[in-house]
Design a protein around this motif. Structure first.
Motif, PDB file in Angstrom:
ATOM      1  N   ILE A 138       0.836  -1.206   0.000  1.00 58.07           N
ATOM      2  CA  ILE A 138       0.000   0.000   0.000  1.00 58.07           C
ATOM      3  C   ILE A 138       0.871   1.256   0.000  1.00 58.07           C
ATOM      4  CG2 ILE A 138      -1.718   1.313   1.309  1.00 58.07           C
ATOM      5  CD1 ILE A 138      -2.707  -1.392   2.413  1.00 58.07           C
ATOM      6  N   SER A 139       1.952   1.239   0.784  1.00 58.86           N
ATOM      7  CA  SER A 139       2.779   2.442   0.905  1.00 58.86           C
ATOM      8  C   SER A 139       3.493   2.792  -0.390  1.00 58.86           C
ATOM      9  CB  SER A 139       3.795   2.274   2.038  1.00 58.86           C
ATOM     10  OG  SER A 139       4.874   1.434   1.654  1.00 58.86           O
ATOM     11  N   ASP A 140       3.745   1.780  -1.242  1.00 62.83           N
ATOM     12  CA  ASP A 140       4.370   2.059  -2.532  1.00 62.83           C
ATOM     13  C   ASP A 140       3.397   2.720  -3.509  1.00 62.83           C
ATOM     14  OD1 ASP A 140       6.916   1.203  -1.967  1.00 62.83           O
ATOM     15  OD2 ASP A 140       6.620  -0.829  -2.746  1.00 62.83           O
TER      16      ASP A 140
ATOM     17  N   ILE B 278       6.360   0.113  11.640  1.00 64.09           N
ATOM     18  CA  ILE B 278       6.729   1.529  11.650  1.00 64.09           C
ATOM     19  C   ILE B 278       8.190   1.706  11.261  1.00 64.09           C
ATOM     20  CG2 ILE B 278       6.982   3.564  13.148  1.00 64.09           C
ATOM     21  CD1 ILE B 278       4.572   2.545  14.731  1.00 64.09           C
ATOM     22  N   TYR B 279       9.012   0.725  11.607  1.00 57.76           N
ATOM     23  CA  TYR B 279      10.450   0.788  11.336  1.00 57.76           C
ATOM     24  C   TYR B 279      10.722   0.868   9.834  1.00 57.76           C
ATOM     25  CZ  TYR B 279      15.394  -0.555  11.892  1.00 57.76           C
ATOM     26  OH  TYR B 279      16.754  -0.595  11.878  1.00 57.76           O
ATOM     27  N   SER B 280      10.212  -0.114   9.096  1.00 60.10           N
ATOM     28  CA  SER B 280      10.492  -0.166   7.661  1.00 60.10           C
ATOM     29  C   SER B 280       9.779   0.958   6.918  1.00 60.10           C
ATOM     30  CB  SER B 280      10.078  -1.528   7.096  1.00 60.10           C
ATOM     31  OG  SER B 280       8.775  -1.877   7.515  1.00 60.10           O
ATOM     32  N   LEU B 281       8.568   1.311   7.339  1.00 56.66           N
ATOM     33  CA  LEU B 281       7.840   2.386   6.677  1.00 56.66           C
ATOM     34  C   LEU B 281       8.535   3.731   6.885  1.00 56.66           C
ATOM     35  CD1 LEU B 281       4.235   1.286   7.697  1.00 56.66           C
ATOM     36  CD2 LEU B 281       5.137   1.322   5.355  1.00 56.66           C
ATOM     37  N   SER B 282       9.032   3.974   8.093  1.00 57.33           N
ATOM     38  CA  SER B 282       9.731   5.235   8.369  1.00 57.33           C
ATOM     39  C   SER B 282      11.034   5.313   7.581  1.00 57.33           C
ATOM     40  CB  SER B 282      10.024   5.363   9.867  1.00 57.33           C
ATOM     41  OG  SER B 282       8.839   5.423  10.614  1.00 57.33           O
ATOM     42  N   SER B 283      11.736   4.197   7.504  1.00 52.06           N
ATOM     43  CA  SER B 283      12.979   4.163   6.740  1.00 52.06           C
ATOM     44  C   SER B 283      12.720   4.462   5.271  1.00 52.06           C
ATOM     45  CB  SER B 283      13.642   2.788   6.895  1.00 52.06           C
ATOM     46  OG  SER B 283      14.773   2.676   6.062  1.00 52.06           O
TER      47      SER B 283
ATOM     48  N   THR C 122       9.345   8.158  -5.523  1.00 51.35           N
ATOM     49  CA  THR C 122       9.611   7.341  -4.338  1.00 51.35           C
ATOM     50  C   THR C 122      10.338   6.068  -4.711  1.00 51.35           C
ATOM     51  OG1 THR C 122       7.486   6.193  -4.488  1.00 51.35           O
ATOM     52  CG2 THR C 122       7.556   8.222  -3.196  1.00 51.35           C
ATOM     53  N   GLY C 123      11.051   5.515  -3.740  1.00 49.15           N
ATOM     54  CA  GLY C 123      11.676   4.219  -3.914  1.00 49.15           C
ATOM     55  C   GLY C 123      10.674   3.115  -3.648  1.00 49.15           C
TER      56      GLY C 123
END
Length: 432
Positions: free
Chosen positions: A273-275, A322-327, A403-404
């Protein structure tokens, strides 16, 4: 023939050396998975052993705080160590320190020496992740870097789960668990000791510049601060609290062993979803889920184990995401020249919160009981959720075309700092 060419290109390092065999890359991943088994067992063993020996739970909290302090030192000192001895020797030195830490734990339940032993472990495991991840990042090309790192994280999390579950099979009144931890740590040295994986170039110094990182991505820095506190609170204090509540050794082992499933289950849909949208929306959802799950953990505290298993799986998975999304969000907003300083600054922020928050939880636990970690985790998740909401209303999103791509990560495996990249190589290694 076309397939063979594609495979060779995928594993060829970008600095022009010969292609890296996949089996050589696997040696580092296997080594870290073996270490994870021993690490997971020791995480579960220490609070249960202290509980069996009727030590106050505050001691277990102080041990978690000591571990976090060691991890903070590891972030600062690993670079100089690797510059002195190289990646392979650095890996072996740090593995030996973990074995020494486990040996000190095996000498018997002495809380003050255990604090020092776990601080040594924290230093070593943080250093091992920096070494392993920078080594892998140097060895593989952009074409497969995301998949290799995702497999690396999954292998480590799976190893932790196996280690947690192993607690149910050992007699905690003996030194069996530390001996098993030492055995797996020793085994982990063999693949790296025999690897043909090329040594990366001499590492450059990675600077910590929190102010610069904040200018690049306030949400990224805040996310690392939040997840540093959340991860160390949940993973560090859940077994302490469960033991204090009277759950059996087997129950504690089961609870810890299922928690990593949340990381594996939730990260892929969150990442997908974030991508395709503003990652901040997904961060709001993940932090809100972490807050709600924490409230359910309070409501069902001390209740039926099956309900707690489901709650803790969701709680841990949402927090770890949250870790991977924030990174990924921070990387989207960074320029090519910012990446090394940004990654080292994010790692420092994560480590700093991972040190400060357990100390706060330990102090609160001495007054309000071991359930204090749940309240602290809920407050952190709510505060971060509100902060990201504020940023959504006050700043524009990064266009999707710029975005990456998302890479699964876990806060149990510190963010990779690209120690092995010389400055002129960094530009080609961003936003993979």
């Amino acid at each position: 023939m076309a397939i063979q060419t594609k495979t060779q290109a995928a594993v060829e390092p970008e600095h022009g050396s010969a292609p890296t065999p996949l089996i050589a890359i696997a040696s580092v991943i296997v080594s870290m998975a073996l270490i994870a088994i021993g690490n997971g067992l020791m995480f579960a063993y220490i609070p249960v052993r202290l509980g069996v020996e009727d030590f106050d739970p505050t001691w277990a909290g102080l041990i978690v705080t000591g571990l976090s302090a060691g991890g903070l030192a590891g972030c600062i000192l690993t670079g100089p160590l690797v510059r002195r001895v190289g990646h392979a020797r650095g890996f072996m030195v740090l593995s030996a320190l973990i074995a020494l830490s486990n040996a000190a734990i095996g000498a018997g339940p002495h809380p003050i020496p255990w604090i020092g032993a776990r601080a040594l472990y924290g230093f070593a495991i943080c250093g091992l992740f920096i070494v392993a991840q920078s080594w892998l990042n140097d060895a593989v090309a952009n074409a497969i870097r995301g998949r290799v790192m995702a497999f690396f994280y999954v292998a480590y999390v799976a190893g932790l789960g196996v280690g947690y579950a192993t607690l149910a099979l050992v007699d905690v009144r003996t030194a069996d668990a530390p001996l098993i931890g030492i055995a797996f740590t020793a085994l982990s040295i063999l693949p790296v000791g025999m690897t043909r994986l090329a040594q990366p170039p001499a590492p450059q110094a990675a600077s910590v510049a929190l102010r610069r990182a904040w200018r690049i991505s306030p949400v990224g820095v805040a996310g690392m601060l939040a997840v540093g506190g959340l991860s160390m609170s949940i993973s560090g204090f859940a077994p302490i609290h469960a033991t204090a509540k009277g759950y059996s050794q087997a129950d504690v082992a089961l609870l810890l062993s299922v928690m990593p499933l949340g990381t594996l289950i939730l990260q892929l849909p969150f990442g997908w979803i974030s991508d395709r949208t503003d990652r901040r929306y997904v961060l709001i959802g993940a932090s809100a889920l972490a807050a709600v799950a924490g409230m359910f953990a309070l409501g069902f505290d001390g209740g039926a184990l099956p309900a707690l298993l489901v709650i803790y799986v969701l709680w841990d998975g949402a927090s770890e995401s949250i870790y991977s999304l924030s990174s990924a969000h921070a990387a989207d907003r960074a320029g090519k020249d910012d990446m090394v300083a940004l990654s080292s600054s994010l790692l420092f922020a994560w480590s700093l919160a991972g040190f400060v928050v357990p100390g706060i939880v330990t102090a609160l636990s001495a007054v309000y009981g071991t359930q204090a970690f749940i309240y602290v985790a809920v407050v952190i998740a709510c505060a971060f959720c509100l902060f990201v909401l504020l940023r959504v209303f006050t700043t524009q999103a990064v266009p999707a075309t710029e975005t990456g791509s998302f890479t699964p990560m876990t806060a149990q495996a510190p963010l990779p700092v690209e120690l092995a990249y010389a400055p002129d190589e960094t530009a080609g290694r961003t936003k993979d």
